[in-house]
Scaffold this motif. Structure first.
Motif, PDB file in Angstrom:
ATOM      1  N   SER A 196       9.444  10.062   6.577  1.00 10.65           N
ATOM      2  CA  SER A 196       9.030  11.027   7.605  1.00 10.65           C
ATOM      3  C   SER A 196       7.526  11.258   7.658  1.00 10.65           C
ATOM      4  N   GLN A 197       6.754  10.300   7.167  1.00 13.64           N
ATOM      5  CA  GLN A 197       5.296  10.384   7.272  1.00 13.64           C
ATOM      6  C   GLN A 197       4.754   9.058   7.778  1.00 13.64           C
ATOM      7  N   GLY A 198       3.530   9.089   8.291  1.00 17.22           N
ATOM      8  CA  GLY A 198       2.874   7.843   8.643  1.00 17.22           C
ATOM      9  C   GLY A 198       2.324   7.151   7.411  1.00 17.22           C
ATOM     10  N   PRO A 199       2.110   5.844   7.478  1.00 14.64           N
ATOM     11  CA  PRO A 199       1.518   5.129   6.335  1.00 14.64           C
ATOM     12  C   PRO A 199       0.132   5.662   6.005  1.00 14.64           C
ATOM     13  N   TYR A 236      -0.837  -0.379   2.355  1.00  9.30           N
ATOM     14  CA  TYR A 236      -0.549   0.983   2.755  1.00  9.30           C
ATOM     15  C   TYR A 236       0.723   1.453   2.052  1.00  9.30           C
ATOM     16  N   TYR A 243       3.309  -1.541   2.212  1.00  9.97           N
ATOM     17  CA  TYR A 243       3.060  -2.595   3.187  1.00  9.97           C
ATOM     18  C   TYR A 243       1.792  -3.364   2.830  1.00  9.97           C
ATOM     19  N   GLN A 296       3.922   4.378   2.445  1.00 10.87           N
ATOM     20  CA  GLN A 296       4.557   5.282   3.395  1.00 10.87           C
ATOM     21  C   GLN A 296       5.712   6.026   2.734  1.00 10.87           C
TER      22      GLN A 296
END
Lengths: 111, 113
Positions: A41-44, A36, A87, A38
């Protein structure tokens, strides 16, 4: 639970190929390997997933050796916008949902 | 496109308050997740749900509870907020199998004073 180990950070320059390696010595037979990305300030968001050998999509390639104890995410010709945290995930060895994100690798792409 | 929305981007609460974080997904996903993210620690799973009214503890459930009354909505509850629960909270959803892609919301940054 299966644990992953990645470098904490990496630097690169625009236009270079970047390879981020993740080790997962205790990966279970049924586990997939998922990466993933990221941004702050955002989600993965999903990049790529594989089980063995090599997988390629429009964004990246994923190389997985035969023993599956590690994997390498390859980003071709990175740009400044690829600066992010990456990640590597493997599954819960019981086949459940407790995937572990870990601390990730912070990639910084410089001009 | 899959859309996961969270009720607030920023939230400030006081110690001892009860806090509700709401998450809604529009793709009919079976699974929903709550994570918290802290600097240097990555994402840690608090709770997940694989069906309506079903829930399972993740790695750090202490101090939290969850509710899933409808398939599209998963709520995280801090019964009595504490300062060590100041964090970024991320919700995600996915289809049935564990290896399926998780789709994340934008996150809620919670500050507990």
């Amino acid at each position: 639970l299966a644990k992953t180990t990645q470098p904490i950070s990496m630097d690169s320059y625009e236009g270079q190929e970047v390879n981020i390696t993740c080790s997962h010595n205790n990966i279970a037979t049924n586990d997939y390997i998922t990466w993933y990305q990221q941004f702050p300030s955002q989600g993965p968001r999903f990049i790529i997933q594989g089980y063995k050998t090599k997988v390629t999509n429009e964004v990246a390639s994923l190389f997985i050796p035969a023993d599956r104890k590690s994997s390498t995410l390859s980003l071709p010709r990175v740009s400044l916008s690829d600066t992010a945290v990456y990640y590597c995930l493997v599954g819960d060895e019981t086949g459940g949902f407790k995937t572990i994100f870990g601390a990730g690798t912070r990639l910084f792409v410089k001009a | 496109d899959v859309k996961v929305t969270q009720s607030s981007r920023y939230l400030v609460k006081r110690t001892g308050e009860k806090v509700f974080l709401e998450c809604v997904q529009d793709m009919d996903h079976e699974n929903m997740f709550w994570y918290r993210q802290d600097p240097g620690l990555g994402l840690r799973l608090i709770y997940f749900s694989y069906d309506v009214k079903m829930k399972e503890k993740g790695d750090i459930p202490e101090g939290y509870s969850v509710s899933r009354e409808k398939k599209e909505r998963f709520s995280l509850i801090l019964e009595s907020a504490s300062t060590n629960q100041t964090s970024m909270y991320l919700c995600a959803s996915s289809f049935g199998r564990p290896e399926e892609t998780q789709y994340f919301g934008p996150g809620t940054r919670l500050l507990v004073l």
